[in-house]
Design an enzyme around this catalytic site. Structure first.
Site, mmCIF file in Angstrom:
data_model
loop_
_atom_site.group_PDB
_atom_site.id
_atom_site.type_symbol
_atom_site.label_atom_id
_atom_site.label_comp_id
_atom_site.label_asym_id
_atom_site.label_seq_id
_atom_site.Cartn_x
_atom_site.Cartn_y
_atom_site.Cartn_z
ATOM 1 N N SER A 165 0.852 -1.191 0.000
ATOM 2 C CA SER A 165 0.000 0.000 0.000
ATOM 3 C C SER A 165 0.887 1.240 0.000
ATOM 4 O O SER A 165 2.120 1.134 0.065
ATOM 5 C CB SER A 165 -0.929 0.016 1.222
ATOM 6 O OG SER A 165 -0.170 0.069 2.422
ATOM 7 N N TYR B 38 9.607 7.277 16.969
ATOM 8 C CA TYR B 38 9.582 7.175 15.511
ATOM 9 C C TYR B 38 10.702 8.014 14.900
ATOM 10 O O TYR B 38 11.450 7.542 14.026
ATOM 11 C CB TYR B 38 8.220 7.642 14.985
ATOM 12 C CG TYR B 38 8.155 7.728 13.477
ATOM 13 C CD1 TYR B 38 8.072 6.584 12.695
ATOM 14 C CD2 TYR B 38 8.197 8.957 12.834
ATOM 15 C CE1 TYR B 38 8.025 6.654 11.317
ATOM 16 C CE2 TYR B 38 8.144 9.044 11.446
ATOM 17 C CZ TYR B 38 8.057 7.890 10.696
ATOM 18 O OH TYR B 38 8.024 7.964 9.330
#
Length: 270
Positions: free
Chosen positions: A12, A155
């Site tokens: 995706s 992150y």
């Protein structure tokens, strides 16, 4: 002989868009993803081959490397694109914090296991401008000593690791190695993050670019004959030498991260 590109996180988003464009550029594409239906659908649409792996398990990464090595005698491009932002801290099947495993340790392991198939090849890592607000501590890669706060700093730290890995791979090997920031892309990335939800709501999504646009730096780095930048460079979209966290410039930090990563995943650091 048809060149081969392996793209992880290709079921995706920018990975899927890049897979289509790299296939159009004449590559045989190995589409790597976690979701069987989406991964096989993308592989079918680009005339490539689907490979399944969940980066929550390093054993699956090892199995992926073995399957790719069995299928391809040579891999021309390895795009380490899989990974993401996790809103809540958790541990992988291997006992590591999931953000650092998915975004760094898994691609580090995969790349090293595929080195015999990567002679003279190019390795590309999907990093992020989020690296600038990471907080890199080699003694706390697992984020055990600091508050989580929605996972954004963890992150960002994992993307510091992506940039450092690209630099160190370029230094240690004859490979070409680059990392890049794709831009703020309108995909399912960070869907559980309250900060992402707020940003999208306030701006009505206007600050985001399409996945097609976000894939452009990856496609460029995978397909251009000569990259007009030093080996190991981090790109902010198409611009070389993007802004990085000061931790990236610490002497010896890339080598130290390599050594620690090799220890964690059970590889020789040499």
């Amino acid at each position: 002989m048809t060149p081969v590109a392996v793209i992880t996180g290709a079921s995706s988003g920018i990975g899927a868009k890049a897979a289509a464009r790299i296939a159009d550029a004449g590559f045989e594409v190995a589409v790597v993803g976690r979701n069987p239906e989406r991964t096989r659908a993308v592989a079918s649409s680009v005339g490539g081959t689907a490979f399944l792996a969940d980066y929550d398990s390093l054993d699956e990464v090892r199995g992926l490397a073995a399957s790719l090595a069995e299928r391809f005698e040579h891999i021309d491009v390895l795009a380490n694109n899989a990974g993401g932002l996790l809103h809540e801290r958790g541990l992988s099947k291997d006992g590591f914090e999931r953000t650092i495993q998915h975004n760094h340790l898994a691609p580090f392991l995969l790349t090293n296991l595929l080195l015999p198939r990567l002679e003279g090849s190019r390795v590309i890592g999907t990093a992020s401008v989020a690296n600038t607000f990471g907080s890199f501590r080699l003694d706390d890669l697992q984020w055990e000593k600091r508050s989580w706060r929605g996972g954004w700093r963890a992150y960002g730290t994992s993307k510091i690791a992506t940039i450092l890995f690209a630099e160190e791979l370029a230094r240690r090997s004859p490979l070409e190695s680059y990392s890049f920031h794709p831009g703020y892309v309108a995909t399912s990335f960070g869907a559980e993050s309250s900060l992402v939800k707020l940003g999208n709501r306030v701006t009505n999504g206007r600050i985001a670019i399409t996945a097609e646009e976000g894939a452009t730096p990856l496609v460029m780095l995978a397909t251009v004959e000569n990259v007009d930048a030093a080996n190991g460079t981090y790109f902010d979209r198409l611009r070389p030498n993007g802004r990085v966290n000061r931790a990236v410039r610490q002497p010896g930090i890339a080598a130290a991260l390599w050594e620690e990563s090799a220890r964690l995943v059970g590889l020789s650091s040499s």
